[in-house]
Design a protein around this motif. Structure first.
Motif, PDB file in Angstrom:
ATOM      1  N   ALA A 231      50.155  26.281  -8.655  1.00 21.22           N
ATOM      2  CA  ALA A 231      49.770  25.557  -7.438  1.00 21.22           C
ATOM      3  C   ALA A 231      48.253  25.588  -7.262  1.00 21.22           C
ATOM      4  O   ALA A 231      47.643  24.587  -6.855  1.00 21.22           O
ATOM      5  CB  ALA A 231      50.471  26.160  -6.219  1.00 21.22           C
ATOM      6  N   GLU A 232      47.629  26.733  -7.564  1.00 17.82           N
ATOM      7  CA  GLU A 232      46.175  26.826  -7.433  1.00 17.82           C
ATOM      8  C   GLU A 232      45.481  25.868  -8.399  1.00 17.82           C
ATOM      9  O   GLU A 232      44.508  25.219  -8.043  1.00 17.82           O
ATOM     10  CB  GLU A 232      45.721  28.259  -7.702  1.00 17.82           C
ATOM     11  CG  GLU A 232      46.051  29.218  -6.576  1.00 17.82           C
ATOM     12  CD  GLU A 232      45.412  30.575  -6.785  1.00 17.82           C
ATOM     13  OE1 GLU A 232      44.849  30.788  -7.886  1.00 17.82           O
ATOM     14  OE2 GLU A 232      45.458  31.410  -5.863  1.00 17.82           O
ATOM     15  N   SER A 233      46.001  25.801  -9.635  1.00 16.73           N
ATOM     16  CA  SER A 233      45.395  24.896 -10.612  1.00 16.73           C
ATOM     17  C   SER A 233      45.529  23.446 -10.172  1.00 16.73           C
ATOM     18  O   SER A 233      44.601  22.645 -10.313  1.00 16.73           O
ATOM     19  CB  SER A 233      46.061  25.101 -11.988  1.00 16.73           C
ATOM     20  OG  SER A 233      45.835  26.413 -12.450  1.00 16.73           O
ATOM     21  N   ALA A 234      46.706  23.096  -9.653  1.00 10.54           N
ATOM     22  CA  ALA A 234      46.914  21.720  -9.190  1.00 10.54           C
ATOM     23  C   ALA A 234      45.985  21.391  -8.034  1.00 10.54           C
ATOM     24  O   ALA A 234      45.402  20.294  -7.963  1.00 10.54           O
ATOM     25  CB  ALA A 234      48.376  21.527  -8.776  1.00 10.54           C
TER      26      ALA A 234
ATOM     27  N   PRO B 220      40.767  36.744  -8.086  1.00 10.88           N
ATOM     28  CA  PRO B 220      41.803  37.406  -8.880  1.00 10.88           C
ATOM     29  C   PRO B 220      42.084  36.750 -10.203  1.00 10.88           C
ATOM     30  O   PRO B 220      42.955  37.198 -10.913  1.00 10.88           O
ATOM     31  CB  PRO B 220      43.028  37.312  -7.960  1.00 10.88           C
ATOM     32  CG  PRO B 220      42.829  36.010  -7.249  1.00 10.88           C
ATOM     33  CD  PRO B 220      41.332  35.867  -7.065  1.00 10.88           C
ATOM     34  N   SER B 221      41.411  35.613 -10.547  1.00  8.01           N
ATOM     35  CA  SER B 221      41.829  34.859 -11.726  1.00  8.01           C
ATOM     36  C   SER B 221      41.477  35.603 -12.999  1.00  8.01           C
ATOM     37  O   SER B 221      40.377  36.101 -13.151  1.00  8.01           O
ATOM     38  CB  SER B 221      41.150  33.487 -11.732  1.00  8.01           C
ATOM     39  OG  SER B 221      39.759  33.642 -11.846  1.00  8.01           O
ATOM     40  N   GLY B 222      42.446  35.690 -13.925  1.00  4.53           N
ATOM     41  CA  GLY B 222      42.228  36.258 -15.250  1.00  4.53           C
ATOM     42  C   GLY B 222      42.099  37.761 -15.216  1.00  4.53           C
ATOM     43  O   GLY B 222      41.853  38.366 -14.174  1.00  4.53           O
TER      44      GLY B 222
ATOM     45  N   ALA C 139      51.253  47.293 -10.069  1.00  6.74           N
ATOM     46  CA  ALA C 139      51.137  46.074  -9.264  1.00  6.74           C
ATOM     47  C   ALA C 139      49.668  45.750  -9.041  1.00  6.74           C
ATOM     48  O   ALA C 139      48.878  46.615  -8.670  1.00  6.74           O
ATOM     49  CB  ALA C 139      51.851  46.251  -7.929  1.00  6.74           C
ATOM     50  N   LEU C 140      49.278  44.491  -9.273  1.00  8.31           N
ATOM     51  CA  LEU C 140      47.882  44.085  -9.093  1.00  8.31           C
ATOM     52  C   LEU C 140      47.623  43.473  -7.729  1.00  8.31           C
ATOM     53  O   LEU C 140      46.490  43.221  -7.364  1.00  8.31           O
ATOM     54  CB  LEU C 140      47.500  43.080 -10.185  1.00  8.31           C
ATOM     55  CG  LEU C 140      47.585  43.594 -11.623  1.00  8.31           C
ATOM     56  CD1 LEU C 140      47.155  42.512 -12.590  1.00  8.31           C
ATOM     57  CD2 LEU C 140      46.732  44.832 -11.795  1.00  8.31           C
ATOM     58  N   GLY C 141      48.665  43.214  -6.968  1.00  8.60           N
ATOM     59  CA  GLY C 141      48.490  42.638  -5.645  1.00  8.60           C
ATOM     60  C   GLY C 141      49.728  42.850  -4.805  1.00  8.60           C
ATOM     61  O   GLY C 141      50.810  43.169  -5.318  1.00  8.60           O
ATOM     62  N   ASP C 142      49.588  42.691  -3.499  1.00  7.21           N
ATOM     63  CA  ASP C 142      50.722  42.877  -2.595  1.00  7.21           C
ATOM     64  C   ASP C 142      51.653  41.682  -2.578  1.00  7.21           C
ATOM     65  O   ASP C 142      52.836  41.809  -2.266  1.00  7.21           O
ATOM     66  CB  ASP C 142      50.226  43.142  -1.169  1.00  7.21           C
ATOM     67  CG  ASP C 142      49.460  44.463  -1.059  1.00  7.21           C
ATOM     68  OD1 ASP C 142      49.782  45.361  -1.858  1.00  7.21           O
ATOM     69  OD2 ASP C 142      48.572  44.566  -0.202  1.00  7.21           O
ATOM     70  N   GLU C 143      51.140  40.503  -2.911  1.00  5.30           N
ATOM     71  CA  GLU C 143      51.930  39.284  -2.873  1.00  5.30           C
ATOM     72  C   GLU C 143      51.796  38.541  -4.198  1.00  5.30           C
ATOM     73  O   GLU C 143      50.725  38.573  -4.824  1.00  5.30           O
ATOM     74  CB  GLU C 143      51.470  38.367  -1.728  1.00  5.30           C
ATOM     75  CG  GLU C 143      51.638  38.969  -0.335  1.00  5.30           C
ATOM     76  CD  GLU C 143      53.099  39.135   0.056  1.00  5.30           C
ATOM     77  OE1 GLU C 143      53.947  38.418  -0.543  1.00  5.30           O
ATOM     78  OE2 GLU C 143      53.395  39.953   0.929  1.00  5.30           O
ATOM     79  N   PRO C 144      52.859  37.863  -4.641  1.00  8.48           N
ATOM     80  CA  PRO C 144      52.743  37.050  -5.860  1.00  8.48           C
ATOM     81  C   PRO C 144      51.821  35.862  -5.640  1.00  8.48           C
ATOM     82  O   PRO C 144      51.707  35.351  -4.526  1.00  8.48           O
ATOM     83  CB  PRO C 144      54.181  36.604  -6.127  1.00  8.48           C
ATOM     84  CG  PRO C 144      54.854  36.664  -4.798  1.00  8.48           C
ATOM     85  CD  PRO C 144      54.215  37.809  -4.063  1.00  8.48           C
TER      86      PRO C 144
END
Length: 307
Positions: A39-42, A84-86, A29-34
């Motif tokens: 949405a971020e891109s938009a 966290p991107s990429g 797991a790379l994070g606690d939340e998905p």
């Protein structure tokens, strides 16, 4: 009662989904939340459009006092997105970098040819640093079973469970393979099992052609030293690598071919990989036919002399 059935059904769905991801190698797991990247891109596109709308037109005269804030204010959507991107770059491997693939393949051929026994070959692989997969895998997955067995089975590469235990075919695929062999009266004391690539690729990805080419001399020498009476390639990649065919596994399976061990020619058969059968149960009928063909071929061959 309908509520309980709905809860159990949802539980089974979640369990199946988790099992699928573990089998595919998604085990970290790379994070606690998905994170919703769409949405971020938009949001980032909307912020960029807003900044362009407030930017003064070129040649419209000197900027007013309200212009600088439009360019110096922080972007609302980029702050949580940038960290966290990429995928992050992998840390540098300790020690010297592996040699170029072409040179590593030459070194692998020379090293494999020098191994007089299977144990010597295993020790040689433990010291060999020419394949980058060695630096990302937990341990070498050399072989399992009886090296004097008449039957040898070769898959493509280890998975997560194999990487942990250091033995090939010990996860769900391995349990299915054990049942397939048991159906024709064979267990791991009567079979020798290995992989073309003895180190697990990160995330269970497919080995690259360069990685396969580096490892190929070792599995060829391993087959030569084991000297089985029958060779079985589990899955298309194994069959294409060892038998030199281009057909997919559905077309190649069930056909007897010749494999030159270096000292003699032995019959070889390609069949479905157990992992494929777990995903596609309809293929078990054809796999059963292949197992019966293996049983018949072993029975028809003369008994193996004990050295």
């Amino acid at each position: 009662m309908p509520l309980m059935s709905s809860i159990l059904s949802r539980h089974d769905t979640i369990a199946d989904n988790l099992a699928f991801h573990v089998e595919a190698g998604v085990d970290v797991a790379l994070g606690d939340e998905p994170v919703d990247r769409f949405a971020e891109s938009a949001a980032e596109r909307s912020a960029a459009a807003a900044r362009l709308a407030t930017r003064p037109a070129e040649g419209a005269g000197p900027r007013t006092a309200t212009a600088p804030p439009a360019f110096t204010s922080p972007r609302p959507a980029s702050a949580p997105h940038r960290a966290p991107s990429g995928p992050q770059p992998s840390p540098a491997l300790p020690g010297e970098a592996p040699p170029p693939p072409d040179l590593a393949a030459v070194e692998a051929r020379e090293a494999a040819a020098s191994a007089p026994t299977l144990e010597a070959l295993r020790e040689l692989l433990e010291r060999f640093d020419g394949c980058p997969l060695k630096h990302t895998a937990t341990r070498l997955v050399f072989a399992d079973g009886n090296p004097k067995a008449r039957l040898m089975l070769v898959g493509e590469a280890p998975g997560r469970d194999e990487d942990i235990e250091g033995k090939p075919f010990v996860g769900r695929s391995g349990k299915l393979l054990d049942r397939m062999l048991a159906a024709i009266g064979i267990d791991r004391t009567a079979a020798y099992i290995a992989n073309v690539v003895p180190w697990r690729p990160p995330g269970n990805r497919t080995p690259t052609p360069q990685e396969t080419a580096i490892c190929l001399p070792f599995i060829r020498r391993q087959i030569e030293l084991a000297n089985p009476d029958v060779l079985v390639c589990l899955g298309g990649p194994s069959a294409q690598t060892l038998l030199g065919i281009r057909d997919g596994i559905t077309k190649a399976r069930g056909r007897w071919m010749d494999y030159d061990t270096g000292t003699r020619v032995i019959p070889a058969l390609a069949t479905f990989h157990p992992a494929y059968l777990l995903r596609t149960p309809l293929g078990k009928r054809m796999a059963w036919r292949d197992m019966l063909a293996i049983e018949s071929r072993l029975a028809a061959l003369p008994a193996r002399s004990n050295d």
